[in-house]
Enzyme design. Structure first.
Site, PDB file in Angstrom:
ATOM      1  N   ARG A  79       0.834  -1.203   0.000  1.00 35.50           N
ATOM      2  CA  ARG A  79       0.000   0.000   0.000  1.00 35.50           C
ATOM      3  C   ARG A  79       0.866   1.249   0.000  1.00 35.50           C
ATOM      4  O   ARG A  79       1.788   1.387   0.788  1.00 35.50           O
ATOM      5  CB  ARG A  79      -0.892   0.024   1.240  1.00 35.50           C
ATOM      6  CG  ARG A  79      -1.590   1.357   1.311  1.00 35.50           C
ATOM      7  CD  ARG A  79      -2.782   1.367   2.179  1.00 35.50           C
ATOM      8  NE  ARG A  79      -3.253   2.725   2.307  1.00 35.50           N
ATOM      9  CZ  ARG A  79      -4.111   3.118   3.203  1.00 35.50           C
ATOM     10  NH1 ARG A  79      -4.601   2.254   4.046  1.00 35.50           N
ATOM     11  NH2 ARG A  79      -4.500   4.358   3.243  1.00 35.50           N
ATOM     12  N   ARG A  88      -6.624   1.922  -3.432  1.00 34.43           N
ATOM     13  CA  ARG A  88      -5.566   1.245  -2.684  1.00 34.43           C
ATOM     14  C   ARG A  88      -5.592  -0.263  -2.898  1.00 34.43           C
ATOM     15  O   ARG A  88      -6.645  -0.854  -3.135  1.00 34.43           O
ATOM     16  CB  ARG A  88      -5.680   1.576  -1.193  1.00 34.43           C
ATOM     17  CG  ARG A  88      -6.966   1.144  -0.613  1.00 34.43           C
ATOM     18  CD  ARG A  88      -7.688   2.140   0.279  1.00 34.43           C
ATOM     19  NE  ARG A  88      -7.502   3.533   0.148  1.00 34.43           N
ATOM     20  CZ  ARG A  88      -7.333   4.343   1.188  1.00 34.43           C
ATOM     21  NH1 ARG A  88      -7.318   3.881   2.400  1.00 34.43           N
ATOM     22  NH2 ARG A  88      -7.201   5.630   1.000  1.00 34.43           N
ATOM     23  N   ASP A  91      -6.541  -1.875   2.363  1.00 33.16           N
ATOM     24  CA  ASP A  91      -6.852  -0.967   3.475  1.00 33.16           C
ATOM     25  C   ASP A  91      -7.375  -1.828   4.613  1.00 33.16           C
ATOM     26  O   ASP A  91      -8.294  -2.634   4.409  1.00 33.16           O
ATOM     27  CB  ASP A  91      -7.934   0.019   3.019  1.00 33.16           C
ATOM     28  CG  ASP A  91      -8.235   1.073   4.071  1.00 33.16           C
ATOM     29  OD1 ASP A  91      -7.334   1.408   4.862  1.00 33.16           O
ATOM     30  OD2 ASP A  91      -9.373   1.580   4.095  1.00 33.16           O
ATOM     31  N   ASP A  93      -8.801  -1.489   8.538  1.00 31.95           N
ATOM     32  CA  ASP A  93      -9.237  -0.575   9.595  1.00 31.95           C
ATOM     33  C   ASP A  93      -9.626  -1.370  10.824  1.00 31.95           C
ATOM     34  O   ASP A  93     -10.238  -2.440  10.717  1.00 31.95           O
ATOM     35  CB  ASP A  93     -10.463   0.248   9.143  1.00 31.95           C
ATOM     36  CG  ASP A  93     -10.097   1.343   8.163  1.00 31.95           C
ATOM     37  OD1 ASP A  93      -8.947   1.816   8.196  1.00 31.95           O
ATOM     38  OD2 ASP A  93     -10.964   1.723   7.360  1.00 31.95           O
TER      39      ASP A  93
HETATM   40  N1  LIG Z   1      -9.941   2.758  14.134  1.00 28.48           N
HETATM   41  C1  LIG Z   1      -8.933   3.039  13.294  1.00 28.48           C
HETATM   42  N2  LIG Z   1      -8.516   2.131  12.376  1.00 28.48           N
HETATM   43  C2  LIG Z   1      -7.514   2.409  11.516  1.00 28.48           C
HETATM   44  N3  LIG Z   1      -6.825   3.584  11.490  1.00 28.48           N
HETATM   45  C3  LIG Z   1      -7.208   4.522  12.387  1.00 28.48           C
HETATM   46  C4  LIG Z   1      -8.271   4.303  13.308  1.00 28.48           C
HETATM   47  N4  LIG Z   1      -8.420   5.421  14.074  1.00 28.48           N
HETATM   48  C5  LIG Z   1      -7.507   6.280  13.652  1.00 28.48           C
HETATM   49  N5  LIG Z   1      -6.764   5.773  12.643  1.00 28.48           N
HETATM   50  C6  LIG Z   1      -5.665   6.487  11.976  1.00 28.48           C
HETATM   51  O1  LIG Z   1      -6.036   6.811  10.661  1.00 28.48           O
HETATM   52  C7  LIG Z   1      -4.841   6.870   9.901  1.00 28.48           C
HETATM   53  C8  LIG Z   1      -5.163   6.905   8.426  1.00 28.48           C
HETATM   54  O2  LIG Z   1      -5.843   5.751   8.064  1.00 28.48           O
HETATM   55  P1  LIG Z   1      -6.149   5.457   6.548  1.00 28.48           P
HETATM   56  O3  LIG Z   1      -5.065   5.978   5.666  1.00 28.48           O
HETATM   57  O4  LIG Z   1      -6.461   3.977   6.466  1.00 28.48           O
HETATM   58  O5  LIG Z   1      -7.462   6.336   6.306  1.00 28.48           O
HETATM   59  P2  LIG Z   1      -8.413   6.149   5.112  1.00 28.48           P
HETATM   60  O6  LIG Z   1      -8.607   4.656   4.922  1.00 28.48           O
HETATM   61  O7  LIG Z   1      -7.963   6.950   3.921  1.00 28.48           O
HETATM   62  O8  LIG Z   1      -9.783   6.752   5.599  1.00 28.48           O
HETATM   63  P3  LIG Z   1     -10.776   6.160   6.666  1.00 28.48           P
HETATM   64  O9  LIG Z   1     -10.073   6.263   8.000  1.00 28.48           O
HETATM   65  O10 LIG Z   1     -11.960   7.048   6.531  1.00 28.48           O
HETATM   66  O11 LIG Z   1     -11.071   4.711   6.303  1.00 28.48           O
HETATM   67  C9  LIG Z   1      -4.066   5.671  10.401  1.00 28.48           C
HETATM   68  O12 LIG Z   1      -2.672   5.789  10.181  1.00 28.48           O
HETATM   69  C10 LIG Z   1      -4.392   5.660  11.883  1.00 28.48           C
HETATM   70  O13 LIG Z   1      -3.405   6.296  12.673  1.00 28.48           O
HETATM   71  N1  LIG Z   2     -16.852   1.157  -1.262  1.00 32.87           N
HETATM   72  C1  LIG Z   2     -15.779   1.606  -0.603  1.00 32.87           C
HETATM   73  N2  LIG Z   2     -15.433   2.897  -0.696  1.00 32.87           N
HETATM   74  C2  LIG Z   2     -14.348   3.344  -0.007  1.00 32.87           C
HETATM   75  C3  LIG Z   2     -13.571   2.456   0.780  1.00 32.87           C
HETATM   76  C4  LIG Z   2     -13.954   1.099   0.839  1.00 32.87           C
HETATM   77  O1  LIG Z   2     -13.317   0.257   1.527  1.00 32.87           O
HETATM   78  N3  LIG Z   2     -15.063   0.709   0.143  1.00 32.87           N
HETATM   79  N4  LIG Z   2     -12.488   2.916   1.448  1.00 32.87           N
HETATM   80  C5  LIG Z   2     -12.147   4.169   1.387  1.00 32.87           C
HETATM   81  C6  LIG Z   2     -10.973   4.622   2.141  1.00 32.87           C
HETATM   82  O2  LIG Z   2     -11.103   4.389   3.476  1.00 32.87           O
HETATM   83  C7  LIG Z   2     -12.861   5.144   0.578  1.00 32.87           C
HETATM   84  N5  LIG Z   2     -13.997   4.636  -0.097  1.00 32.87           N
END
Ligand SMILES: Nc1ncnc2c1ncn2[C@@H]1O[C@H](COP(=O)(O)OP(=O)(O)OP(=O)(O)O)[C@@H](O)[C@H]1O
Ligand SMILES: Nc1nc2c(c(=O)[nH]1)N=C(CO)CN2
Length: 166
Positions: A79, A88, A91, A93
């Site tokens: 990534r 990406r 991802d 979370d």
């Molecule tokens: N519950 C969580 N899970 C994952 N990352 C988290 C969480 N809470 C805060 N973060 C922070 O968010 C940062 C950015 O995450 P990431 O780049 O995956 O965001 P994103 O996928 O673009 O958007 P989103 O967070 O909306 O899915 C991570 O490096 C982490 O420090």
């Molecule tokens: N459908 C879908 N859309 C997204 C997704 C994802 O996992 N599924 N993740 C994102 C970045 O966190 C932004 N948008």
């Protein structure tokens, strides 16, 4: 605890499966259940459809160590961090850790945007239908009631529950 997996570049099904195998090898972590894979319309900037899934993990690792582990597995799968919400390869979370409510500079639990995302809640409902958001006390079914799930389509059956090692 539960995690969300997503990919919209490369061999997404292969990447999600391989990420779960990589996580299952981490000591102090057991994959207890995984959802089916769903093809989902992208939320955010225009980009390819995603493949999304959720998994339920039993862990002895702290939430902070879990986040580091997820970031390491993301990097293992190539990534590259670019635009927010952009395309990406993988991802990962952290969705929730028991019913802990936590806000640090790097980690927020439950994940602050999960309750607005049908692409998270639909797969999650398969593996933990009884989960309630500890902030709002709402069930997944109640949260989903307010969301448009038309862009979330099941693509594969969940694999059978893992057979424990002898
Ligand atoms: N519950 C969580 N899970 C994952 N990352 C988290 C969480 N809470 C805060 N973060 C922070 O968010 C940062 C950015 O995450 P990431 O780049 O995956 O965001 P994103 O996928 O673009 O958007 P989103 O967070 O909306 O899915 C991570 O490096 C982490 O420090
Ligand atoms: N459908 C879908 N859309 C997204 C997704 C994802 O996992 N599924 N993740 C994102 C970045 O966190 C932004 N948008």
């Amino acid at each position: 605890m539960a995690i969300a997996l997503g990919s919209n570049l490369g061999d997404s099904a292969g990447i999600l499966s391989a990420a779960l195998v990589a996580l299952a090898k981490v000591s102090g972590l057991e994959v207890q259940a995984q959802s089916s894979f769903y093809r989902t319309a992208p939320v955010g900037p225009p980009q390819p459809d995603y493949l999304n899934a959720c998994a339920l993990l039993a862990v002895t690792l702290s939430p902070e160590t879990m986040l580091e582990t997820l970031l390491q597995v993301e990097q293992q799968f190539g990534r590259v961090r670019r635009e927010r919400w952009g395309p990406r390869l993988l991802d990962l979370d952290l969705l929730f850790y028991g019913d802990r409510i936590l806000t640090t500079p790097t980690l927020e639990l439950p994940h602050p945007r999960m309750i607005d995302r049908a692409f998270v809640l639909v797969p999650l409902a398969e593996i933990v239908p009884q989960w309630r958001d500890p902030r709002s006390q709402r069930s997944i079914a109640e949260l989903l009631h307010h969301l448009d799930c038309s862009g979330v389509q099941r693509r594969s059956e969940a694999p059978p529950d893992p057979i424990p090692d002898p």
